[in-house]
Design a protein around this motif. Sequence first.
Motif, PDB file in Angstrom:
ATOM      1  N   ASP A  37       0.847  -1.199   0.000  1.00 46.96           N
ATOM      2  CA  ASP A  37       0.000   0.000   0.000  1.00 46.96           C
ATOM      3  C   ASP A  37       0.883   1.250   0.000  1.00 46.96           C
ATOM      4  N   LEU A  38       1.581   1.497  -1.113  1.00 46.43           N
ATOM      5  CA  LEU A  38       2.555   2.589  -1.163  1.00 46.43           C
ATOM      6  C   LEU A  38       1.904   3.963  -1.080  1.00 46.43           C
ATOM      7  N   GLN A  39       0.607   4.056  -1.350  1.00 48.14           N
ATOM      8  CA  GLN A  39      -0.068   5.341  -1.224  1.00 48.14           C
ATOM      9  C   GLN A  39      -0.163   5.792   0.228  1.00 48.14           C
ATOM     10  N   ASN A  40       0.026   4.868   1.141  1.00 51.40           N
ATOM     11  CA  ASN A  40      -0.049   5.199   2.567  1.00 51.40           C
ATOM     12  C   ASN A  40       1.252   4.887   3.294  1.00 51.40           C
ATOM     13  N   VAL A  41       2.372   5.098   2.604  1.00 54.75           N
ATOM     14  CA  VAL A  41       3.686   4.984   3.228  1.00 54.75           C
ATOM     15  C   VAL A  41       4.372   6.342   3.140  1.00 54.75           C
ATOM     16  N   TRP A  42       4.689   6.889   4.296  1.00 55.11           N
ATOM     17  CA  TRP A  42       5.357   8.194   4.409  1.00 55.11           C
ATOM     18  C   TRP A  42       6.840   7.936   4.629  1.00 55.11           C
ATOM     19  N   ARG A  57      -2.298   5.592   8.533  1.00 55.39           N
ATOM     20  CA  ARG A  57      -3.553   4.891   8.837  1.00 55.39           C
ATOM     21  C   ARG A  57      -4.761   5.780   8.523  1.00 55.39           C
ATOM     22  N   PRO A  58      -5.109   5.911   7.236  1.00 51.95           N
ATOM     23  CA  PRO A  58      -6.293   6.701   6.907  1.00 51.95           C
ATOM     24  C   PRO A  58      -7.593   6.067   7.378  1.00 51.95           C
ATOM     25  N   ASP A  59      -7.560   4.795   7.753  1.00 52.32           N
ATOM     26  CA  ASP A  59      -8.775   4.145   8.241  1.00 52.32           C
ATOM     27  C   ASP A  59      -9.199   4.680   9.600  1.00 52.32           C
ATOM     28  N   VAL A  60      -8.254   5.210  10.380  1.00 53.87           N
ATOM     29  CA  VAL A  60      -8.596   5.719  11.708  1.00 53.87           C
ATOM     30  C   VAL A  60      -8.322   7.217  11.861  1.00 53.87           C
ATOM     31  N   ALA A  61      -7.512   7.796  10.982  1.00 56.17           N
ATOM     32  CA  ALA A  61      -7.196   9.228  11.056  1.00 56.17           C
ATOM     33  C   ALA A  61      -7.124   9.810   9.646  1.00 56.17           C
ATOM     34  N   PRO A  62      -8.242   9.775   8.908  1.00 56.20           N
ATOM     35  CA  PRO A  62      -8.208  10.203   7.499  1.00 56.20           C
ATOM     36  C   PRO A  62      -7.835  11.667   7.299  1.00 56.20           C
ATOM     37  N   LYS A  63      -8.277  12.551   8.176  1.00 55.33           N
ATOM     38  CA  LYS A  63      -7.987  13.979   8.012  1.00 55.33           C
ATOM     39  C   LYS A  63      -6.509  14.277   8.232  1.00 55.33           C
ATOM     40  N   PHE A 155      -1.589   8.514  13.950  1.00 48.25           N
ATOM     41  CA  PHE A 155      -1.974   8.331  12.550  1.00 48.25           C
ATOM     42  C   PHE A 155      -1.021   7.430  11.767  1.00 48.25           C
ATOM     43  N   GLY A 156      -0.063   6.805  12.449  1.00 41.20           N
ATOM     44  CA  GLY A 156       0.848   5.919  11.742  1.00 41.20           C
ATOM     45  C   GLY A 156       1.832   5.259  12.682  1.00 41.20           C
TER      46      GLY A 156
END
Length: 232
Positions: A37-42, A57-63, A155-156
Amino acid sequence: MRFLAAFLSLILSFLALPALAQAPQAASPAQPLPTTDLQNVWLLDLSTGGRVAILLRPDVAPKMVERIKTLTRQHFYDGLTFHRVIDGFMAQGGDPKGDGTGGSQLPDVAAEFNYLPHVRGAVAAARAEKEDSANSQFYIVFQPRLQLDKKYTVFGRVMTGMNYVDAIERGEPPANPSRILHAYIASDNPPAYQPAPAQAVIPAALGDVTLPGAKPAPAPTPAPAKKRSPRR
């Protein structure tokens, strides 16, 4: 004759073993990220010597995740320091002012307190006293601080490169703060890690001599009243 040829071949193979043992080994390939899931790797390239990969973790902290992605793609984090680093607690960065009071030009982010714990490697949004005051600042946890759970937005979490986080210079503020050289989102095809260029050493005998092209140090400013930071 066949026996003699086989015997000579055996002797030559034993003689070749030391040379093979001393031959340089090919460099091992870079360790792949433990996620697709490279779109969610910082990715944070730190001045401490390497790249840190953080699973968002956009599933729990999308903003907050969206804020991190937006600022990263604006190169907001490039060059910023870790201005508050407490041994055994956390390293805080993401402030363009470098004193804990700054943020981006974007509006503050509402609290997204969730079930993710403040364990080693957790990444969370720093804020002021007001719960909905997170903006650009974040902190990475060195050791568990579970008393902060559901009081700050986690958030991660660091997946790889925690050793480079551990090497961040301590202090409030540090005497020689560690920096984020570059920040990327992994899906944006970032370049390989590049270390910071070595800084020129100025001989002490030069004293206060101003070098060509050097800018004068800014005048000190009074310390602001509020700091965006978690408490121990």
